[in-house]
Write a protein that holds these residues in place. Structure first.
Motif, mmCIF file in Angstrom:
data_model
loop_
_atom_site.group_PDB
_atom_site.id
_atom_site.type_symbol
_atom_site.label_atom_id
_atom_site.label_comp_id
_atom_site.label_asym_id
_atom_site.label_seq_id
_atom_site.Cartn_x
_atom_site.Cartn_y
_atom_site.Cartn_z
ATOM 1 N N THR A 48 17.543 94.752 58.784
ATOM 2 C CA THR A 48 17.301 94.412 57.380
ATOM 3 C C THR A 48 17.996 95.442 56.508
ATOM 4 O O THR A 48 17.874 96.642 56.738
ATOM 5 C CB THR A 48 15.792 94.386 57.073
ATOM 6 O OG1 THR A 48 15.161 93.445 57.943
ATOM 7 C CG2 THR A 48 15.531 93.997 55.637
ATOM 8 N N THR A 49 18.734 94.945 55.533
ATOM 9 C CA THR A 49 19.469 95.802 54.608
ATOM 10 C C THR A 49 19.212 95.321 53.181
ATOM 11 O O THR A 49 19.090 94.121 52.939
ATOM 12 C CB THR A 49 20.982 95.726 54.902
ATOM 13 O OG1 THR A 49 21.201 96.077 56.259
ATOM 14 C CG2 THR A 49 21.768 96.650 54.018
ATOM 15 N N PRO A 61 21.820 95.573 38.565
ATOM 16 C CA PRO A 61 21.850 94.799 39.815
ATOM 17 C C PRO A 61 20.443 94.590 40.386
ATOM 18 O O PRO A 61 19.557 95.424 40.218
ATOM 19 C CB PRO A 61 22.695 95.648 40.763
ATOM 20 C CG PRO A 61 22.849 96.967 40.117
ATOM 21 C CD PRO A 61 22.496 96.853 38.679
ATOM 22 N N LEU A 62 20.279 93.475 41.016
ATOM 23 C CA LEU A 62 19.008 93.104 41.619
ATOM 24 C C LEU A 62 19.088 93.436 43.114
ATOM 25 O O LEU A 62 19.981 92.967 43.812
ATOM 26 C CB LEU A 62 18.769 91.607 41.416
ATOM 27 C CG LEU A 62 17.461 91.020 41.890
ATOM 28 C CD1 LEU A 62 16.299 91.605 41.101
ATOM 29 C CD2 LEU A 62 17.494 89.521 41.731
ATOM 30 N N ASP A 63 18.178 94.283 43.604
ATOM 31 C CA ASP A 63 18.176 94.653 45.020
ATOM 32 C C ASP A 63 17.423 93.596 45.827
ATOM 33 O O ASP A 63 16.237 93.363 45.598
ATOM 34 C CB ASP A 63 17.524 96.022 45.224
ATOM 35 C CG ASP A 63 18.382 97.145 44.675
ATOM 36 O OD1 ASP A 63 19.605 96.943 44.561
ATOM 37 O OD2 ASP A 63 17.842 98.218 44.365
ATOM 38 N N VAL A 64 18.141 92.980 46.771
ATOM 39 C CA VAL A 64 17.563 91.914 47.584
ATOM 40 C C VAL A 64 17.600 92.331 49.059
ATOM 41 O O VAL A 64 18.669 92.652 49.577
ATOM 42 C CB VAL A 64 18.361 90.598 47.409
ATOM 43 C CG1 VAL A 64 17.794 89.500 48.285
ATOM 44 C CG2 VAL A 64 18.389 90.179 45.955
ATOM 45 N N PRO A 65 16.448 92.347 49.732
ATOM 46 C CA PRO A 65 16.472 92.651 51.174
ATOM 47 C C PRO A 65 16.982 91.428 51.956
ATOM 48 O O PRO A 65 16.513 90.313 51.764
ATOM 49 C CB PRO A 65 15.014 92.949 51.505
ATOM 50 C CG PRO A 65 14.223 92.284 50.437
ATOM 51 C CD PRO A 65 15.092 92.191 49.216
ATOM 52 N N VAL A 66 17.952 91.659 52.827
ATOM 53 C CA VAL A 66 18.538 90.595 53.639
ATOM 54 C C VAL A 66 18.413 91.005 55.115
ATOM 55 O O VAL A 66 18.698 92.152 55.465
ATOM 56 C CB VAL A 66 20.020 90.368 53.268
ATOM 57 C CG1 VAL A 66 20.631 89.275 54.112
ATOM 58 C CG2 VAL A 66 20.157 90.046 51.787
ATOM 59 N N THR A 67 18.009 90.058 55.940
ATOM 60 C CA THR A 67 17.801 90.336 57.354
ATOM 61 C C THR A 67 18.791 89.543 58.201
ATOM 62 O O THR A 67 19.026 88.360 57.952
ATOM 63 C CB THR A 67 16.368 89.961 57.776
ATOM 64 O OG1 THR A 67 15.453 90.692 56.954
ATOM 65 C CG2 THR A 67 16.101 90.274 59.229
ATOM 66 N N PHE A 152 25.824 95.011 58.125
ATOM 67 C CA PHE A 152 24.908 94.974 59.268
ATOM 68 C C PHE A 152 25.574 95.611 60.483
ATOM 69 O O PHE A 152 25.773 94.969 61.513
ATOM 70 C CB PHE A 152 24.520 93.522 59.580
ATOM 71 C CG PHE A 152 23.785 92.843 58.470
ATOM 72 C CD1 PHE A 152 22.454 93.147 58.231
ATOM 73 C CD2 PHE A 152 24.408 91.905 57.661
ATOM 74 C CE1 PHE A 152 21.766 92.518 57.203
ATOM 75 C CE2 PHE A 152 23.731 91.275 56.651
ATOM 76 C CZ PHE A 152 22.403 91.582 56.404
ATOM 77 N N ASP A 153 25.892 96.889 60.377
ATOM 78 C CA ASP A 153 26.637 97.565 61.442
ATOM 79 C C ASP A 153 25.832 97.682 62.741
ATOM 80 O O ASP A 153 26.357 97.446 63.829
ATOM 81 C CB ASP A 153 27.129 98.934 60.982
ATOM 82 C CG ASP A 153 26.002 99.835 60.480
ATOM 83 O OD1 ASP A 153 24.953 99.300 60.067
ATOM 84 O OD2 ASP A 153 26.175 101.062 60.494
#
Length: 188
Positions: A48-49, A61-67, A152-153
């Protein structure tokens, strides 16, 4: 070997058969372990980033967690399922090889045919997973697919490791197909 007695020749043949049986068991165990590890490595892969998304210049900017999960890509689902199938088959064939040895020619032929099917299955799932991995790493500007491995390293590295382990498992199954073919070639 011309001057040796039939008893000595029989002992040499038994020793070769015993060695081939041990190699067969070791290769089946390696195939089992490698496909199990490959499936486990990718099945536990999740990252998750937080990604900042800018809607307009005037707003922050809107910070959105993406998995990123392996379940989100059908190629990775296929990869996991194929490795689990190969692992289950390797377990079954290991048990059969322990119980049967090389006594039943029909069983040896069937197992060799199924080994070849596992080679095809593993190479196809590796190809699918690696193709998606290349797209994730480099993107494709023609269809506007962006690179994602810079975000997503950890996820991408774990997928790459799993693909490498599965490729090693594929090579083990190739050896399991080649060894009986060599044995047949030696007899003729």
């Amino acid at each position: 070997m011309e001057g040796q007695s039939p008893m000595v020749l029989k002992e040499i043949e038994v020793t070769k058969s015993s060695l081939e049986g041990k190699i067969n068991l070791i290769l089946r165990l390696c195939g089992l372990v490698l496909t199990l590890v490959a499936a486990t490595v990718i099945a536990t892969d999740k990252q998750t980033t937080v990604i900042p998304i800018k809607l307009t210049d005037s707003l922050p900017p809107l910070d959105v967690p993406v998995t990123a999960k392996w379940q989100y890509m059908s190629a990775y689902v296929y990869f996991v399922v194929a490795n689990v199938i190969a692992c289950a088959y390797a377990t079954l064939s290991f048990i059969i090889a322990l119980a049967n040895g090389h006594k039943s020619k029909l069983l040896v032929t069937l197992v060799t045919l199924l080994d070849a099917i596992m080679v095809a299955l593993l190479f196809s799932c590796n190809g699918a997973a690696l193709a998606i991995g290349v797209l994730a790493k480099h993107g494709n500007s023609h269809v506007r697919w962006n690179k994602v491995c810079h975000v997503f390293d950890k996820f991408c590295n774990q997928v790459a490791a799993s693909c490498l382990i599965s490729l090693l498992g594929s090579l083990v199954f190739i050896l399991l197909v080649v060894l009986p073919a060599l044995r047949l070639h030696r007899r003729t």
